[in-house]
Design an enzyme around this catalytic site. Structure first.
Site, PDB file in Angstrom:
ATOM      1  N   ASP A  82       0.800  -1.221   0.000  1.00 36.70           N
ATOM      2  CA  ASP A  82       0.000   0.000   0.000  1.00 36.70           C
ATOM      3  C   ASP A  82       0.830   1.267   0.000  1.00 36.70           C
ATOM      4  O   ASP A  82       0.448   2.271  -0.604  1.00 36.70           O
ATOM      5  CB  ASP A  82      -0.938   0.001   1.211  1.00 36.70           C
ATOM      6  N   CYS A  98       2.703  -7.438   4.947  1.00 40.70           N
ATOM      7  CA  CYS A  98       2.076  -6.185   4.556  1.00 40.70           C
ATOM      8  C   CYS A  98       0.562  -6.255   4.782  1.00 40.70           C
ATOM      9  O   CYS A  98       0.020  -7.271   5.216  1.00 40.70           O
ATOM     10  CB  CYS A  98       2.411  -5.852   3.107  1.00 40.70           C
ATOM     11  N   ASP A  99      -0.107  -5.162   4.425  1.00 34.33           N
ATOM     12  CA  ASP A  99      -1.511  -4.971   4.811  1.00 34.33           C
ATOM     13  C   ASP A  99      -2.446  -6.068   4.309  1.00 34.33           C
ATOM     14  O   ASP A  99      -3.310  -6.543   5.037  1.00 34.33           O
ATOM     15  CB  ASP A  99      -2.024  -3.630   4.282  1.00 34.33           C
ATOM     16  N   LYS A 100      -2.342  -6.445   3.040  1.00 38.60           N
ATOM     17  CA  LYS A 100      -3.278  -7.410   2.463  1.00 38.60           C
ATOM     18  C   LYS A 100      -2.710  -8.822   2.439  1.00 38.60           C
ATOM     19  O   LYS A 100      -3.457  -9.789   2.366  1.00 38.60           O
ATOM     20  CB  LYS A 100      -3.679  -6.995   1.037  1.00 38.60           C
ATOM     21  N   CYS A 153       5.387  -0.961   7.960  1.00 33.90           N
ATOM     22  CA  CYS A 153       5.230   0.346   8.600  1.00 33.90           C
ATOM     23  C   CYS A 153       5.089   0.179  10.113  1.00 33.90           C
ATOM     24  O   CYS A 153       4.299  -0.636  10.590  1.00 33.90           O
ATOM     25  CB  CYS A 153       4.017   1.074   8.032  1.00 33.90           C
ATOM     26  N   GLU A 210      -7.585   2.984  -0.507  1.00 36.65           N
ATOM     27  CA  GLU A 210      -7.340   3.765   0.700  1.00 36.65           C
ATOM     28  C   GLU A 210      -7.108   5.225   0.323  1.00 36.65           C
ATOM     29  O   GLU A 210      -6.653   5.524  -0.783  1.00 36.65           O
ATOM     30  CB  GLU A 210      -6.116   3.229   1.449  1.00 36.65           C
ATOM     31  N   SER A 230      -6.281   4.099   5.239  1.00 33.18           N
ATOM     32  CA  SER A 230      -5.082   3.466   5.768  1.00 33.18           C
ATOM     33  C   SER A 230      -5.144   3.437   7.284  1.00 33.18           C
ATOM     34  O   SER A 230      -5.799   4.277   7.914  1.00 33.18           O
ATOM     35  CB  SER A 230      -3.853   4.261   5.328  1.00 33.18           C
TER      36      SER A 230
END
Length: 574
Positions: free
Chosen positions: A88, A129-131, A201, A451, A477
Protein backbone atom coordinates in the site's frame (compact mmCIF):
# COMPACT_ATOMS: atom_id res chain seq x y z
CA UNK A 1 10.60 -40.31 11.32
CA UNK A 2 8.44 -43.46 11.50
CA UNK A 3 5.56 -41.54 13.02
CA UNK A 4 5.54 -38.97 10.23
CA UNK A 5 5.93 -41.62 7.53
CA UNK A 6 2.97 -43.58 8.91
CA UNK A 7 0.97 -40.35 9.05
CA UNK A 8 1.55 -39.90 5.31
CA UNK A 9 -1.07 -42.54 4.46
CA UNK A 10 -3.82 -40.16 5.63
CA UNK A 11 -2.50 -36.91 4.14
CA UNK A 12 -3.08 -35.12 0.82
CA UNK A 13 0.54 -35.61 -0.32
CA UNK A 14 -0.05 -39.36 -0.62
CA UNK A 15 -1.80 -38.58 -3.91
CA UNK A 16 1.46 -37.21 -5.34
CA UNK A 17 4.13 -39.48 -3.84
CA UNK A 18 2.85 -42.94 -2.87
CA UNK A 19 2.53 -46.15 -4.86
CA UNK A 20 3.88 -47.43 -8.22
CA UNK A 21 1.63 -45.06 -10.21
CA UNK A 22 3.48 -42.10 -8.76
CA UNK A 23 6.95 -43.09 -9.95
CA UNK A 24 6.99 -40.23 -12.52
CA UNK A 25 6.05 -37.76 -9.79
CA UNK A 26 8.82 -39.01 -7.52
CA UNK A 27 11.28 -38.56 -10.39
CA UNK A 28 10.67 -34.80 -10.20
CA UNK A 29 11.43 -34.81 -6.49
CA UNK A 30 14.63 -36.76 -7.00
CA UNK A 31 15.57 -34.18 -9.64
CA UNK A 32 15.38 -31.51 -6.92
CA UNK A 33 17.70 -33.44 -4.61
CA UNK A 34 15.16 -34.99 -2.24
CA UNK A 35 15.96 -38.34 -0.65
CA UNK A 36 13.60 -41.29 -0.58
CA UNK A 37 12.93 -40.61 3.09
CA UNK A 38 12.07 -36.96 2.42
CA UNK A 39 9.67 -37.90 -0.38
CA UNK A 40 7.73 -40.17 1.95
CA UNK A 41 7.47 -37.63 4.76
CA UNK A 42 4.62 -35.10 5.09
CA UNK A 43 5.03 -32.12 2.77
CA UNK A 44 4.77 -28.66 4.33
CA UNK A 45 4.18 -25.63 2.14
CA UNK A 46 6.28 -22.66 3.23
CA UNK A 47 4.59 -19.71 1.55
CA UNK A 48 6.04 -16.22 1.57
CA UNK A 49 5.11 -12.89 0.05
CA UNK A 50 8.72 -12.04 -0.63
CA UNK A 51 9.40 -9.41 -3.26
CA UNK A 52 11.38 -6.24 -3.86
CA UNK A 53 8.34 -3.95 -3.91
CA UNK A 54 8.80 -2.54 -0.41
CA UNK A 55 10.68 -3.05 2.89
CA UNK A 56 7.70 -5.00 4.31
CA UNK A 57 8.60 -8.01 2.19
CA UNK A 58 12.35 -7.85 1.69
CA UNK A 59 13.28 -10.00 4.70
CA UNK A 60 10.73 -12.76 4.16
CA UNK A 61 12.90 -15.09 2.07
CA UNK A 62 15.52 -15.18 4.84
CA UNK A 63 12.85 -16.02 7.39
CA UNK A 64 11.47 -18.78 5.18
CA UNK A 65 14.83 -20.60 5.38
CA UNK A 66 14.51 -20.71 9.16
CA UNK A 67 10.98 -22.10 8.85
CA UNK A 68 12.26 -24.82 6.54
CA UNK A 69 14.96 -25.84 9.03
CA UNK A 70 12.28 -26.17 11.70
CA UNK A 71 10.05 -28.30 9.47
CA UNK A 72 12.98 -30.61 8.72
CA UNK A 73 13.84 -30.95 12.40
CA UNK A 74 10.21 -31.86 13.05
CA UNK A 75 10.28 -34.67 10.50
CA UNK A 76 8.64 -32.94 7.56
CA UNK A 77 9.71 -31.98 4.06
CA UNK A 78 9.42 -28.22 3.44
CA UNK A 79 8.46 -26.93 0.00
CA UNK A 80 8.96 -23.19 -0.38
CA UNK A 81 6.92 -21.02 -2.75
CA UNK A 82 6.11 -17.34 -3.17
CA UNK A 83 2.99 -15.38 -3.91
CA UNK A 84 2.39 -11.72 -4.78
CA UNK A 85 2.11 -8.62 -2.65
CA UNK A 86 0.79 -5.21 -3.58
CA UNK A 87 2.26 -2.88 -0.99
CA UNK A 88 0.00 0.00 0.00
CA UNK A 89 2.77 2.46 0.75
CA UNK A 90 3.92 2.29 -2.88
CA UNK A 91 0.42 1.95 -4.37
CA UNK A 92 -1.01 4.84 -2.33
CA UNK A 93 -2.46 7.96 -3.92
CA UNK A 94 -2.71 6.78 -7.53
CA UNK A 95 -4.42 4.13 -9.67
CA UNK A 96 -2.11 1.44 -8.28
CA UNK A 97 -4.18 1.40 -5.09
CA UNK A 98 -7.04 -0.19 -7.05
CA UNK A 99 -4.91 -3.36 -7.02
CA UNK A 100 -4.37 -3.42 -3.26
CA UNK A 101 -7.50 -5.02 -1.81
CA UNK A 102 -7.94 -7.34 -4.82
CA UNK A 103 -4.42 -8.62 -4.11
CA UNK A 104 -5.74 -10.10 -0.86
CA UNK A 105 -7.95 -12.42 -2.89
CA UNK A 106 -5.16 -13.29 -5.34
CA UNK A 107 -2.85 -14.14 -2.43
CA UNK A 108 -5.43 -16.44 -0.84
CA UNK A 109 -6.33 -17.98 -4.19
CA UNK A 110 -2.72 -18.53 -5.28
CA UNK A 111 -1.72 -20.15 -1.99
CA UNK A 112 -4.79 -22.38 -2.25
CA UNK A 113 -3.97 -23.40 -5.83
CA UNK A 114 -0.31 -24.11 -5.06
CA UNK A 115 -1.24 -26.23 -2.06
CA UNK A 116 -3.98 -28.08 -3.98
CA UNK A 117 -1.91 -28.60 -7.11
CA UNK A 118 1.00 -30.17 -5.24
CA UNK A 119 -0.97 -31.84 -2.45
CA UNK A 120 0.87 -30.28 0.48
CA UNK A 121 -0.17 -31.40 3.96
CA UNK A 122 0.45 -28.34 6.14
CA UNK A 123 1.26 -24.67 5.73
CA UNK A 124 3.48 -22.04 7.29
CA UNK A 125 2.71 -18.62 5.84
CA UNK A 126 5.13 -15.70 6.14
CA UNK A 127 3.81 -12.26 5.20
CA UNK A 128 4.50 -8.66 6.05
CA UNK A 129 2.08 -6.19 4.56
CA UNK A 130 -1.51 -4.97 4.81
CA UNK A 131 -3.28 -7.41 2.46
CA UNK A 132 -0.79 -10.26 2.44
CA UNK A 133 -1.45 -11.01 6.10
CA UNK A 134 -5.23 -11.49 5.93
CA UNK A 135 -4.78 -13.14 2.52
CA UNK A 136 -2.45 -15.72 4.04
CA UNK A 137 -4.74 -16.35 7.02
CA UNK A 138 -7.72 -16.67 4.66
CA UNK A 139 -5.87 -19.36 2.70
CA UNK A 140 -5.08 -21.25 5.92
CA UNK A 141 -8.72 -21.28 6.95
CA UNK A 142 -9.89 -22.18 3.45
CA UNK A 143 -7.55 -25.15 3.09
CA UNK A 144 -7.91 -26.13 6.76
CA UNK A 145 -4.62 -28.01 6.85
CA UNK A 146 -2.53 -27.55 10.02
CA UNK A 147 -1.08 -24.06 9.67
CA UNK A 148 0.95 -21.39 11.44
CA UNK A 149 1.17 -17.74 10.48
CA UNK A 150 4.41 -15.78 10.87
CA UNK A 151 4.63 -12.00 10.55
CA UNK A 152 7.74 -10.67 8.83
CA UNK A 153 8.12 -7.96 11.49
CA UNK A 154 7.85 -4.21 11.68
CA UNK A 155 10.29 -1.58 10.48
CA UNK A 156 12.41 0.38 12.96
CA UNK A 157 11.47 4.03 13.52
CA UNK A 158 13.42 6.69 11.68
CA UNK A 159 14.79 9.95 13.07
CA UNK A 160 14.23 13.50 11.85
CA UNK A 161 15.71 16.46 13.72
CA UNK A 162 16.21 14.29 16.79
CA UNK A 163 12.62 12.99 16.85
CA UNK A 164 11.36 9.49 15.98
CA UNK A 165 9.33 9.39 12.77
CA UNK A 166 7.42 6.92 10.60
CA UNK A 167 6.16 6.97 7.03
CA UNK A 168 2.99 8.60 8.40
CA UNK A 169 5.05 11.71 9.06
CA UNK A 170 6.17 11.73 5.44
CA UNK A 171 2.60 11.52 4.12
CA UNK A 172 1.57 14.35 6.44
CA UNK A 173 4.64 16.35 5.42
CA UNK A 174 3.22 16.49 1.89
CA UNK A 175 0.33 18.52 3.32
CA UNK A 176 2.69 20.78 5.27
CA UNK A 177 4.79 21.30 2.17
CA UNK A 178 1.70 22.22 0.11
CA UNK A 179 0.91 25.15 2.42
CA UNK A 180 4.50 26.31 2.82
CA UNK A 181 5.08 24.89 6.30
CA UNK A 182 7.93 22.61 5.23
CA UNK A 183 10.82 23.37 2.91
CA UNK A 184 11.93 21.26 -0.05
CA UNK A 185 15.16 20.47 1.80
CA UNK A 186 13.42 19.29 4.98
CA UNK A 187 10.98 17.14 2.99
CA UNK A 188 13.91 15.48 1.23
CA UNK A 189 15.75 14.83 4.51
CA UNK A 190 12.59 13.41 6.09
CA UNK A 191 11.86 11.06 3.21
CA UNK A 192 15.44 9.77 3.29
CA UNK A 193 15.37 8.98 7.01
CA UNK A 194 11.83 7.90 7.88
CA UNK A 195 12.25 4.22 6.94
CA UNK A 196 15.68 2.96 8.07
CA UNK A 197 15.28 -0.83 7.86
CA UNK A 198 13.38 -3.80 6.47
CA UNK A 199 9.90 -4.37 7.86
CA UNK A 200 6.32 -3.18 7.64
CA UNK A 201 5.23 0.35 8.60
CA UNK A 202 6.10 0.68 12.28
CA UNK A 203 3.00 2.15 13.90
CA UNK A 204 -0.38 0.51 14.52
CA UNK A 205 -1.36 0.83 10.89
CA UNK A 206 -2.97 -2.08 9.05
CA UNK A 207 0.14 -4.30 8.94
CA UNK A 208 0.78 -4.23 12.68
CA UNK A 209 -2.96 -4.37 13.36
CA UNK A 210 -3.26 -7.63 11.43
CA UNK A 211 -0.07 -8.95 12.99
CA UNK A 212 -1.59 -8.33 16.42
CA UNK A 213 -4.73 -10.09 15.20
CA UNK A 214 -2.68 -13.15 14.20
CA UNK A 215 -1.70 -13.76 17.83
CA UNK A 216 -5.12 -12.93 19.26
CA UNK A 217 -6.96 -15.16 16.80
CA UNK A 218 -4.60 -18.02 17.67
CA UNK A 219 -2.85 -18.61 14.32
CA UNK A 220 0.55 -17.18 15.38
CA UNK A 221 2.99 -18.08 18.13
CA UNK A 222 2.99 -15.82 21.22
CA UNK A 223 5.32 -12.80 20.88
CA UNK A 224 6.01 -13.54 17.19
CA UNK A 225 3.95 -10.56 15.96
CA UNK A 226 5.97 -7.96 17.81
CA UNK A 227 9.66 -8.42 17.06
CA UNK A 228 10.88 -5.98 14.37
CA UNK A 229 12.11 -7.43 11.08
CA UNK A 230 15.84 -6.75 11.72
CA UNK A 231 15.85 -8.52 15.10
CA UNK A 232 17.61 -11.89 14.96
CA UNK A 233 14.97 -13.43 17.23
CA UNK A 234 12.66 -13.47 14.20
CA UNK A 235 14.62 -16.45 12.87
CA UNK A 236 14.01 -18.29 16.15
CA UNK A 237 10.27 -17.70 15.88
CA UNK A 238 10.37 -18.96 12.31
CA UNK A 239 12.27 -22.13 13.18
CA UNK A 240 9.92 -22.86 16.08
CA UNK A 241 6.95 -22.34 13.74
CA UNK A 242 8.37 -24.98 11.39
CA UNK A 243 8.78 -27.46 14.22
CA UNK A 244 5.39 -26.64 15.74
CA UNK A 245 3.44 -27.08 12.52
CA UNK A 246 4.61 -30.68 12.53
CA UNK A 247 3.19 -31.04 16.05
CA UNK A 248 -0.13 -29.67 14.79
CA UNK A 249 -0.02 -32.18 11.95
CA UNK A 250 0.52 -35.06 14.39
CA UNK A 251 -2.34 -33.86 16.59
CA UNK A 252 -4.56 -32.91 13.62
CA UNK A 253 -5.17 -29.41 14.98
CA UNK A 254 -6.49 -27.33 12.11
CA UNK A 255 -7.23 -23.62 11.55
CA UNK A 256 -10.99 -24.04 11.88
CA UNK A 257 -10.45 -25.62 15.30
CA UNK A 258 -8.72 -22.36 16.22
CA UNK A 259 -10.62 -19.66 14.31
CA UNK A 260 -14.01 -19.86 16.02
CA UNK A 261 -16.47 -17.06 16.63
CA UNK A 262 -14.90 -16.49 20.05
CA UNK A 263 -11.47 -16.22 18.45
CA UNK A 264 -12.80 -13.66 15.97
CA UNK A 265 -14.20 -11.68 18.90
CA UNK A 266 -10.75 -11.80 20.53
CA UNK A 267 -9.24 -10.48 17.32
CA UNK A 268 -11.73 -7.61 17.13
CA UNK A 269 -10.97 -6.78 20.77
CA UNK A 270 -7.23 -6.34 20.16
CA UNK A 271 -7.93 -4.11 17.15
CA UNK A 272 -10.03 -1.90 19.41
CA UNK A 273 -7.60 -2.03 22.33
CA UNK A 274 -4.68 -0.91 20.17
CA UNK A 275 -6.55 1.82 18.28
CA UNK A 276 -5.84 -0.30 15.22
CA UNK A 277 -6.76 0.09 11.59
CA UNK A 278 -10.37 0.26 10.40
CA UNK A 279 -9.27 -2.34 7.84
CA UNK A 280 -9.60 -4.89 10.63
CA UNK A 281 -13.35 -4.60 10.15
CA UNK A 282 -12.88 -5.61 6.52
CA UNK A 283 -10.43 -8.48 7.01
CA UNK A 284 -11.98 -10.23 10.02
CA UNK A 285 -15.29 -10.85 8.19
CA UNK A 286 -13.28 -12.17 5.22
CA UNK A 287 -11.34 -14.61 7.43
CA UNK A 288 -14.60 -15.65 9.08
CA UNK A 289 -16.13 -16.30 5.66
CA UNK A 290 -13.45 -18.91 4.93
CA UNK A 291 -14.54 -20.78 8.07
CA UNK A 292 -18.24 -20.57 7.24
CA UNK A 293 -18.84 -18.13 10.10
CA UNK A 294 -20.99 -15.04 9.63
CA UNK A 295 -19.11 -12.19 11.28
CA UNK A 296 -19.93 -8.84 9.74
CA UNK A 297 -18.76 -5.27 10.17
CA UNK A 298 -21.56 -4.84 12.73
CA UNK A 299 -20.26 -7.79 14.76
CA UNK A 300 -16.77 -6.28 14.74
CA UNK A 301 -18.16 -2.88 15.74
CA UNK A 302 -20.13 -4.36 18.63
CA UNK A 303 -16.97 -5.91 20.12
CA UNK A 304 -15.06 -2.68 19.60
CA UNK A 305 -17.74 -0.65 21.35
CA UNK A 306 -17.29 -2.59 24.59
CA UNK A 307 -13.49 -2.95 24.52
CA UNK A 308 -11.25 -0.33 26.18
CA UNK A 309 -8.55 1.47 24.22
CA UNK A 310 -5.33 0.76 26.13
CA UNK A 311 -2.28 0.80 23.83
CA UNK A 312 -0.73 4.24 23.30
CA UNK A 313 0.36 3.57 19.73
CA UNK A 314 0.79 5.77 16.69
CA UNK A 315 -0.90 7.11 14.62
CA UNK A 316 -3.01 8.43 17.50
CA UNK A 317 -0.59 7.79 20.33
CA UNK A 318 3.13 8.06 21.08
CA UNK A 319 4.69 4.66 20.45
CA UNK A 320 5.39 2.18 17.63
CA UNK A 321 5.28 -1.62 17.40
CA UNK A 322 8.90 -2.02 18.49
CA UNK A 323 8.08 -0.22 21.73
CA UNK A 324 5.14 -2.47 22.51
CA UNK A 325 7.23 -5.56 21.81
CA UNK A 326 9.95 -4.39 24.16
CA UNK A 327 7.38 -3.53 26.84
CA UNK A 328 5.96 -7.06 26.79
CA UNK A 329 4.52 -7.61 23.35
CA UNK A 330 1.05 -8.67 22.29
CA UNK A 331 0.86 -11.12 25.25
CA UNK A 332 1.13 -8.21 27.71
CA UNK A 333 -1.78 -6.49 25.96
CA UNK A 334 -3.82 -9.69 25.84
CA UNK A 335 -3.08 -10.56 29.47
CA UNK A 336 -4.62 -7.37 30.85
CA UNK A 337 -7.61 -7.73 28.50
CA UNK A 338 -8.09 -11.32 29.68
CA UNK A 339 -7.71 -10.43 33.36
CA UNK A 340 -10.47 -7.84 33.07
CA UNK A 341 -12.92 -9.95 31.09
CA UNK A 342 -12.40 -8.64 27.55
CA UNK A 343 -11.03 -11.84 25.98
CA UNK A 344 -12.21 -15.44 25.76
CA UNK A 345 -9.45 -17.44 27.44
CA UNK A 346 -10.69 -20.86 26.34
CA UNK A 347 -9.84 -20.43 22.64
CA UNK A 348 -7.34 -22.94 21.20
CA UNK A 349 -4.12 -21.66 19.58
CA UNK A 350 -1.31 -23.04 17.41
CA UNK A 351 0.69 -23.85 20.54
CA UNK A 352 -1.86 -26.59 21.20
CA UNK A 353 -2.85 -24.70 24.33
CA UNK A 354 -5.56 -22.15 25.01
CA UNK A 355 -5.17 -18.38 25.18
CA UNK A 356 -5.44 -18.53 28.98
CA UNK A 357 -2.79 -21.27 29.19
CA UNK A 358 -0.44 -19.29 26.91
CA UNK A 359 -0.83 -16.18 29.06
CA UNK A 360 -0.65 -17.89 32.45
CA UNK A 361 2.98 -16.95 33.09
CA UNK A 362 2.79 -13.42 31.64
CA UNK A 363 3.44 -10.81 34.33
CA UNK A 364 2.37 -7.18 34.19
CA UNK A 365 5.26 -4.82 33.46
CA UNK A 366 4.83 -1.73 35.68
CA UNK A 367 7.93 -0.04 34.23
CA UNK A 368 6.32 0.76 30.86
CA UNK A 369 3.56 3.08 29.73
CA UNK A 370 2.97 1.78 26.20
CA UNK A 371 0.07 -0.41 27.35
CA UNK A 372 -2.31 0.66 30.10
CA UNK A 373 -4.11 -1.76 32.41
CA UNK A 374 -7.52 -2.58 30.95
CA UNK A 375 -9.22 -1.13 34.04
CA UNK A 376 -7.33 2.17 33.59
CA UNK A 377 -7.65 2.72 29.83
CA UNK A 378 -6.87 5.67 27.60
CA UNK A 379 -10.60 5.62 26.89
CA UNK A 380 -13.33 3.17 27.92
CA UNK A 381 -14.48 2.55 24.34
CA UNK A 382 -12.37 0.95 21.65
CA UNK A 383 -10.45 3.00 19.13
CA UNK A 384 -12.73 2.06 16.22
CA UNK A 385 -16.51 2.66 16.04
CA UNK A 386 -19.23 1.41 13.70
CA UNK A 387 -21.81 3.82 12.27
CA UNK A 388 -25.22 3.35 10.67
CA UNK A 389 -27.95 5.62 9.33
CA UNK A 390 -29.78 6.69 6.21
CA UNK A 391 -26.44 7.42 4.53
CA UNK A 392 -25.01 4.02 5.49
CA UNK A 393 -27.75 1.36 5.85
CA UNK A 394 -25.05 -1.34 5.49
CA UNK A 395 -22.80 0.44 7.96
CA UNK A 396 -19.60 2.44 8.01
CA UNK A 397 -16.61 2.67 10.31
CA UNK A 398 -14.47 5.41 11.87
CA UNK A 399 -11.31 5.38 14.00
CA UNK A 400 -11.89 7.56 17.07
CA UNK A 401 -8.63 6.81 18.91
CA UNK A 402 -7.00 10.11 19.75
CA UNK A 403 -9.87 12.23 18.40
CA UNK A 404 -10.92 15.16 20.57
CA UNK A 405 -14.47 15.47 19.23
CA UNK A 406 -16.68 12.63 18.07
CA UNK A 407 -19.45 14.66 16.44
CA UNK A 408 -19.40 16.62 13.20
CA UNK A 409 -22.11 18.26 11.11
CA UNK A 410 -21.50 20.13 7.90
CA UNK A 411 -22.32 20.61 4.22
CA UNK A 412 -21.29 17.95 1.73
CA UNK A 413 -18.62 18.61 -0.86
CA UNK A 414 -18.84 15.72 -3.33
CA UNK A 415 -16.09 14.13 -5.41
CA UNK A 416 -16.45 11.10 -7.67
CA UNK A 417 -12.85 9.95 -7.24
CA UNK A 418 -9.98 10.30 -4.79
CA UNK A 419 -7.92 12.23 -7.33
CA UNK A 420 -10.58 14.94 -7.61
CA UNK A 421 -10.67 15.37 -3.83
CA UNK A 422 -6.89 15.35 -3.50
CA UNK A 423 -6.63 18.19 -6.03
CA UNK A 424 -9.14 20.22 -4.00
CA UNK A 425 -7.15 19.55 -0.84
CA UNK A 426 -3.79 20.31 -2.45
CA UNK A 427 -5.14 23.60 -3.81
CA UNK A 428 -7.15 24.32 -0.63
CA UNK A 429 -10.39 24.87 -2.57
CA UNK A 430 -12.44 23.40 0.27
CA UNK A 431 -13.72 25.19 3.36
CA UNK A 432 -13.40 24.60 7.07
CA UNK A 433 -16.52 22.76 8.23
CA UNK A 434 -17.00 20.85 4.95
CA UNK A 435 -17.76 17.15 4.85
CA UNK A 436 -15.72 15.87 1.92
CA UNK A 437 -17.50 12.97 0.20
CA UNK A 438 -15.38 10.63 -1.94
CA UNK A 439 -17.54 8.08 -3.75
CA UNK A 440 -17.40 5.48 -6.51
CA UNK A 441 -14.35 4.10 -4.70
CA UNK A 442 -16.05 1.04 -3.17
CA UNK A 443 -15.13 -2.61 -3.77
CA UNK A 444 -17.09 -2.78 -7.03
CA UNK A 445 -17.04 0.87 -8.06
CA UNK A 446 -13.33 1.58 -7.67
CA UNK A 447 -12.88 -1.19 -8.34
CA UNK A 448 -10.76 -2.22 -5.40
CA UNK A 449 -11.87 0.05 -2.54
CA UNK A 450 -8.84 2.30 -2.47
CA UNK A 451 -7.34 3.76 0.70
CA UNK A 452 -7.35 7.55 1.00
CA UNK A 453 -4.16 8.19 2.99
CA UNK A 454 -2.69 10.69 0.56
CA UNK A 455 -5.78 12.87 0.94
CA UNK A 456 -6.30 12.46 4.68
CA UNK A 457 -2.61 12.94 5.48
CA UNK A 458 -2.51 16.09 3.35
CA UNK A 459 -5.51 17.45 5.27
CA UNK A 460 -3.81 16.72 8.56
CA UNK A 461 -0.56 18.23 7.36
CA UNK A 462 -2.46 21.41 6.47
CA UNK A 463 -3.74 21.59 10.05
CA UNK A 464 -7.29 20.77 8.98
CA UNK A 465 -7.57 17.25 10.44
CA UNK A 466 -10.15 18.30 13.03
CA UNK A 467 -11.76 21.08 11.00
CA UNK A 468 -13.24 19.00 8.18
CA UNK A 469 -14.66 15.48 7.96
CA UNK A 470 -14.32 12.97 5.15
CA UNK A 471 -16.59 10.06 4.23
CA UNK A 472 -16.09 7.46 1.53
CA UNK A 473 -17.27 4.11 0.25
CA UNK A 474 -13.57 3.36 -0.08
CA UNK A 475 -11.14 2.63 2.75
CA UNK A 476 -8.62 4.38 4.93
CA UNK A 477 -5.08 3.47 5.77
CA UNK A 478 -4.29 2.48 9.32
CA UNK A 479 -2.19 5.66 9.33
CA UNK A 480 -5.26 7.87 8.80
CA UNK A 481 -6.36 10.14 11.64
CA UNK A 482 -9.04 12.79 11.94
CA UNK A 483 -12.80 12.45 11.42
CA UNK A 484 -12.63 10.03 8.50
CA UNK A 485 -15.46 7.56 7.86
CA UNK A 486 -14.91 4.63 5.50
CA UNK A 487 -16.64 1.48 4.23
CA UNK A 488 -19.90 3.41 3.67
CA UNK A 489 -22.41 0.91 2.30
CA UNK A 490 -24.15 0.28 0.06
CA UNK A 491 -21.50 1.77 -2.18
CA UNK A 492 -22.16 4.41 -4.82
CA UNK A 493 -21.61 2.05 -7.75
CA UNK A 494 -24.79 0.13 -6.92
CA UNK A 495 -26.84 3.21 -6.10
CA UNK A 496 -26.23 3.43 -2.36
CA UNK A 497 -27.31 6.65 -0.64
CA UNK A 498 -23.77 8.05 -0.86
CA UNK A 499 -24.30 8.27 -4.64
CA UNK A 500 -27.37 10.48 -4.10
CA UNK A 501 -25.72 13.16 -1.95
CA UNK A 502 -25.30 16.60 -3.55
CA UNK A 503 -23.07 19.54 -2.69
CA UNK A 504 -24.55 21.45 0.23
CA UNK A 505 -26.58 18.58 1.71
CA UNK A 506 -26.05 18.53 5.48
CA UNK A 507 -24.33 15.42 6.79
CA UNK A 508 -24.42 14.46 10.45
CA UNK A 509 -21.73 12.22 11.97
CA UNK A 510 -21.97 11.10 15.58
CA UNK A 511 -19.47 8.48 16.70
CA UNK A 512 -20.87 8.51 20.24
CA UNK A 513 -24.31 7.38 19.04
CA UNK A 514 -22.97 5.46 16.03
CA UNK A 515 -24.91 7.57 13.50
CA UNK A 516 -24.19 8.63 9.91
CA UNK A 517 -27.09 10.54 8.34
CA UNK A 518 -27.76 12.97 5.54
CA UNK A 519 -30.53 15.42 6.42
CA UNK A 520 -32.87 14.43 3.60
CA UNK A 521 -36.33 12.89 3.78
CA UNK A 522 -36.97 9.36 2.63
CA UNK A 523 -39.10 10.79 -0.18
CA UNK A 524 -36.25 13.00 -1.39
CA UNK A 525 -33.80 10.10 -1.31
CA UNK A 526 -36.27 7.93 -3.23
CA UNK A 527 -36.76 10.68 -5.82
CA UNK A 528 -33.00 11.01 -6.32
CA UNK A 529 -32.60 7.22 -6.53
CA UNK A 530 -35.17 7.12 -9.34
CA UNK A 531 -33.11 9.70 -11.25
CA UNK A 532 -29.75 8.02 -10.58
CA UNK A 533 -28.02 6.09 -13.35
CA UNK A 534 -25.13 3.69 -12.82
CA UNK A 535 -21.73 4.65 -14.18
CA UNK A 536 -19.92 2.52 -16.71
CA UNK A 537 -17.04 0.62 -15.12
CA UNK A 538 -13.49 1.81 -15.72
CA UNK A 539 -12.24 -1.63 -16.74
CA UNK A 540 -13.60 -3.84 -19.52
CA UNK A 541 -11.19 -6.75 -19.09
CA UNK A 542 -8.37 -8.03 -16.93
CA UNK A 543 -8.28 -8.89 -13.25
CA UNK A 544 -9.87 -5.69 -11.98
CA UNK A 545 -12.83 -6.23 -14.32
CA UNK A 546 -13.16 -9.79 -13.03
CA UNK A 547 -12.89 -8.62 -9.42
CA UNK A 548 -15.64 -6.03 -9.94
CA UNK A 549 -17.98 -8.75 -11.21
CA UNK A 550 -17.39 -11.01 -8.20
CA UNK A 551 -16.81 -8.83 -5.15
CA UNK A 552 -19.41 -8.47 -2.44
CA UNK A 553 -20.15 -5.59 -0.05
CA UNK A 554 -17.74 -4.24 2.55
CA UNK A 555 -20.10 -5.16 5.40
CA UNK A 556 -19.25 -8.82 4.73
CA UNK A 557 -15.55 -8.27 4.10
CA UNK A 558 -15.61 -7.57 0.34
CA UNK A 559 -15.20 -11.27 -0.43
CA UNK A 560 -15.41 -12.92 -3.84
CA UNK A 561 -16.73 -16.42 -3.11
CA UNK A 562 -19.20 -18.19 -0.79
CA UNK A 563 -16.54 -19.36 1.65
CA UNK A 564 -16.86 -22.25 4.06
CA UNK A 565 -20.65 -22.26 3.87
CA UNK A 566 -20.52 -23.16 0.20
CA UNK A 567 -17.82 -25.79 0.53
CA UNK A 568 -18.61 -29.33 -0.62
CA UNK A 569 -15.32 -30.96 0.39
CA UNK A 570 -12.54 -29.53 2.52
CA UNK A 571 -9.12 -29.73 0.87
CA UNK A 572 -7.53 -31.14 4.03
CA UNK A 573 -9.80 -34.18 3.78
CA UNK A 574 -9.07 -35.21 0.18
Amino acid sequence: MDATTNLKAKLPSRHATEGPDRAPHRSFYYAMGLTTAQIHQPFVGVATCWNEAAPCNIALMRQAQAVKRGVAVGGGTPREFCTITVTDGIAMGHAGMKSSLPSREVIADSVELTMRGHCYDALVGVAGCDKSQPGMMMAMCRLNVPSIYIYGGSILPGTFKGQPVTVQDVFEAVGKHSVGQMSDADLEILEQNACPSAGACGAQFTANTMATVSEAIGLALPYSAGAPAPYEIRDKFCMIAGEQVMELLMKNIRPRDIVTRKALENAAAVVAATGGSTNGALHLPAIANECGIEFTLFDVAEIMKRTPYIADLKPSGRYVAKDMYEAGGVPLLMKTLLDHGFLHGDCLTVTGRTIAENLKSVKWNPDQDVVRPANKPLSPTGGVVGLKGNLAPEGAIVKVAGMEGQKFTGPARCFDSEEACFEAVKNKTYKEGDVLVIRYEGPRGGPGMREMLSTTAALYGQGMGGKVALITDGRFSGATRGFCVGHVGPEAAIGGPIALVRDGDIIELDAEKGVLNVKLSNDELAKRKAQWKPREGEFGSGYLWKYAQQVGPAVNGAVTHPGGKGEKQCYADI
